[in-house]
Scaffold this motif. Structure first.
Motif, short mmCIF file in Angstrom:
data_model
loop_
_atom_site.label_atom_id
_atom_site.label_comp_id
_atom_site.label_asym_id
_atom_site.label_seq_id
_atom_site.Cartn_x
_atom_site.Cartn_y
_atom_site.Cartn_z
N THR A 18 0.83 -1.20 0.00
CA THR A 18 0.00 0.00 0.00
C THR A 18 0.87 1.26 0.00
O THR A 18 1.84 1.35 0.76
CB THR A 18 -0.92 0.02 1.23
OG1 THR A 18 -1.79 -1.12 1.17
CG2 THR A 18 -1.76 1.30 1.29
N ARG A 63 -3.39 4.81 5.77
CA ARG A 63 -4.09 4.11 4.70
C ARG A 63 -5.59 4.40 4.79
O ARG A 63 -6.17 4.45 5.88
CB ARG A 63 -3.83 2.62 4.71
CG ARG A 63 -4.24 1.90 5.98
CD ARG A 63 -4.04 0.39 5.85
NE ARG A 63 -2.62 0.05 5.68
CZ ARG A 63 -2.18 -0.93 4.90
NH1 ARG A 63 -3.03 -1.71 4.24
NH2 ARG A 63 -0.89 -1.17 4.80
N SER A 68 -2.73 8.65 0.48
CA SER A 68 -2.31 7.25 0.63
C SER A 68 -3.29 6.32 -0.09
O SER A 68 -4.41 6.71 -0.44
CB SER A 68 -2.24 6.87 2.11
OG SER A 68 -1.14 7.50 2.74
#
Length: 270
Positions: A18, A63, A68
């Motif tokens: 991620t 996240r 992000s």
């Protein structure tokens, strides 16, 4: 750079790939600032510069927020803590001071527990240990945040964050009411991560000197959580801001910022 200018993000990658956006500003040893649930780094815009006399500041878009990545859940405070370490690794930072508020305080607990060597000093603000030992918000607060009208929810959240006097003197816009760019699945994942946090059994393992801060009239995370945290973290110091609500760090900016700066720069007791 002023608090109203948007710092250009840089990017790291989490263990699962991620993309994690971060913003590193100022000079000196790093202070990691961790925002509340469903908020990006702008949570800290109102007070960030206050720390630049003694620290550089490092913020993250966790996240699901900001710039992000926004993968499907589930998320957890432990995973968020590992994401912080991924950013520290990308910058070559071996250890840092950490200041987390609200859900960011839960992430900070997880970071100090899971990665004790990475946390030099720890500040926990308006947060709780989670789990069955935590003192939860009352039913009226939960109902106010579950209304079908988004404008009513925003008004309720603003009142939970700030006193009427503060709102009258500071009409906004407020930076602590959530990231409007978050998709619904990421909001749900943040809520679940916060709700499932339970550090009670692990808090005694925290070795970093710790300061616990709370607003005395916080109904979002009741202030009875302050002594609970302090009772579980060896040597923890505490401070309560009478009359302040959840966003004590803005409403009591001068006092709170001064306390944190003094704590970060004080000689470590043997």
């Amino acid at each position: 750079m002023t608090a109203h200018e948007r710092p250009a993000p840089a990017f790291a990658r989490a263990q699962d790939g991620t993309v994690l956006a971060y913003q590193h500003r100022g000079q000196g040893p790093p202070l990691v600032l961790l925002a509340g649930q469903a908020n990006d780094h702008h949570w800290w815009d109102g007070v960030r510069e206050d720390f630049h006399t003694v620290r550089s500041t490092l913020t993250l878009d966790m996240r699901g927020t900001g710039d992000s990545g926004k993968p499907q859940g589930p998320y957890s405070t432990g995973q968020f803590a590992d994401d912080v370490v991924a950013v520290l690794d990308a910058l070559g930072i071996t250890h840092a001071d950490v200041y987390g508020t609200s859900m960011g305080g839960r992430i900070a607990q997880s970071l100090a527990i899971r990665h004790p060597g990475r946390v030099r000093r720890l500040v926990l603000g308006c947060t709780s240990p989670g789990g069955p030992h935590a003192v939860e918000r009352d039913a009226s607060v939960r109902r106010s945040l579950a209304q079908p009208d988004p404008r009513a929810v925003r008004r309720a959240l603003t009142d939970l964050m700030y006193t009427p006097a503060w709102q009258a003197a500071h009409p906004g816009p407020y930076r602590t009411l959530g990231d409007p760019r978050m998709p619904a699945h990421a909001r749900r994942a943040h809520l679940l991560a916060s709700n499932e946090h339970d550090a009670w059994d692990h808090l005694p393992r925290i070795t970093a000197p710790t300061l616990v801060l709370h607003g005395g009239e916080d109904r979002l995370t009741p202030p009875d959580n302050l002594p609970l945290l302090a009772s579980r973290i060896p040597g923890a110091r505490t401070h309560l801001f009478p009359g302040a609500r959840h966003a004590y760090f803005e409403e009591c900016r001068e006092e709170a910022g001064g306390l944190v700066r003094a704590f970060l720069t004080a000689p470590r007791q043997q």
